[in-house]
Design a protein around this motif. Sequence first.
Motif, PDB file in Angstrom:
ATOM      1  N   GLY A  72       6.105   0.175  11.488  1.00  0.00           N
ATOM      2  CA  GLY A  72       5.199   0.295  10.273  1.00  0.00           C
ATOM      3  C   GLY A  72       5.352   1.536   9.656  1.00  0.00           C
ATOM      4  N   PRO A  73       5.317   2.834  10.180  1.00  0.00           N
ATOM      5  CA  PRO A  73       5.199   4.099   9.288  1.00  0.00           C
ATOM      6  C   PRO A  73       6.453   4.272   8.702  1.00  0.00           C
ATOM      7  CG  PRO A  73       4.174   4.117  11.812  1.00  0.00           C
ATOM      8  CD  PRO A  73       4.719   3.001  11.692  1.00  0.00           C
ATOM      9  N   VAL A  87       8.555   1.992   7.584  1.00  0.00           N
ATOM     10  CA  VAL A  87       8.590   1.101   6.266  1.00  0.00           C
ATOM     11  C   VAL A  87       7.670   1.595   5.288  1.00  0.00           C
ATOM     12  CG1 VAL A  87       8.300  -1.171   5.464  1.00  0.00           C
ATOM     13  CG2 VAL A  87       9.300  -0.782   7.614  1.00  0.00           C
ATOM     14  N   GLU A  88       6.465   1.975   5.462  1.00  0.00           N
ATOM     15  CA  GLU A  88       5.392   2.465   4.615  1.00  0.00           C
ATOM     16  C   GLU A  88       6.051   3.777   4.077  1.00  0.00           C
ATOM     17  OE1 GLU A  88       3.028   0.473   3.896  1.00  0.00           O
ATOM     18  OE2 GLU A  88       3.661  -0.832   5.223  1.00  0.00           O
ATOM     19  N   ALA A  89       6.774   4.470   4.736  1.00  0.00           N
ATOM     20  CA  ALA A  89       7.055   5.839   4.188  1.00  0.00           C
ATOM     21  C   ALA A  89       8.401   5.447   3.153  1.00  0.00           C
ATOM     22  CB  ALA A  89       7.601   6.764   5.280  1.00  0.00           C
ATOM     23  N   VAL A 141       8.745   2.662   1.474  1.00  0.00           N
ATOM     24  CA  VAL A 141       8.025   2.489   0.458  1.00  0.00           C
ATOM     25  C   VAL A 141       7.234   2.991  -0.633  1.00  0.00           C
ATOM     26  CG1 VAL A 141       6.154   0.462  -0.480  1.00  0.00           C
ATOM     27  CG2 VAL A 141       7.733  -0.222   1.233  1.00  0.00           C
ATOM     28  N   ALA A 142       6.600   4.206  -0.089  1.00  0.00           N
ATOM     29  CA  ALA A 142       5.818   5.116  -0.511  1.00  0.00           C
ATOM     30  C   ALA A 142       6.937   6.256  -1.445  1.00  0.00           C
ATOM     31  CB  ALA A 142       5.155   6.086   0.491  1.00  0.00           C
ATOM     32  N   LEU A 152       5.501  -3.393  -5.449  1.00  0.00           N
ATOM     33  CA  LEU A 152       5.487  -2.985  -4.162  1.00  0.00           C
ATOM     34  C   LEU A 152       6.159  -4.041  -3.045  1.00  0.00           C
ATOM     35  CD1 LEU A 152       1.806  -1.337  -4.437  1.00  0.00           C
ATOM     36  CD2 LEU A 152       4.150  -0.097  -4.229  1.00  0.00           C
ATOM     37  N   ARG A 189       8.893  -3.323  -0.854  1.00  0.00           N
ATOM     38  CA  ARG A 189       9.170  -3.499   0.509  1.00  0.00           C
ATOM     39  C   ARG A 189      10.308  -4.205   1.034  1.00  0.00           C
ATOM     40  NH1 ARG A 189       5.315  -2.483   4.346  1.00  0.00           N
ATOM     41  NH2 ARG A 189       5.202  -4.076   6.139  1.00  0.00           N
ATOM     42  N   GLU A 202       7.371 -10.628   9.600  1.00  0.00           N
ATOM     43  CA  GLU A 202       6.508  -9.771   8.958  1.00  0.00           C
ATOM     44  C   GLU A 202       5.316 -10.763   8.608  1.00  0.00           C
ATOM     45  OE1 GLU A 202       6.908  -5.772   6.859  1.00  0.00           O
ATOM     46  OE2 GLU A 202       8.005  -7.449   5.858  1.00  0.00           O
TER      47      GLU A 202
END
Length: 84
Positions: free
Chosen positions: A9-10, A12-14, A16-17, A39, A43, A78
Amino acid sequence: MDPDDLLAGPAVEAAVAALAERNRHHLEQMSDAERQDALGHWRELAITVLTAARSAAGTENGDADPTHPHGRATIVLEDAGGEE
């Protein structure tokens, strides 16, 4: 580093950010619905790129045949959330 961490998760989130920051000027001009679509698209892009990086990250213990460097398959599942 464990290659599987690339799909956690972290990471992937980084990713996307980072894409959102890179495209901030476009994001600011979008409606809420367009933002959500963007978004979601970013992703998917992040997962595609991180999956490729994870597959290319090498093998555990260096035991792979160097003449056949690829040999891993990565499947990403997911929860889409909501009704999906």
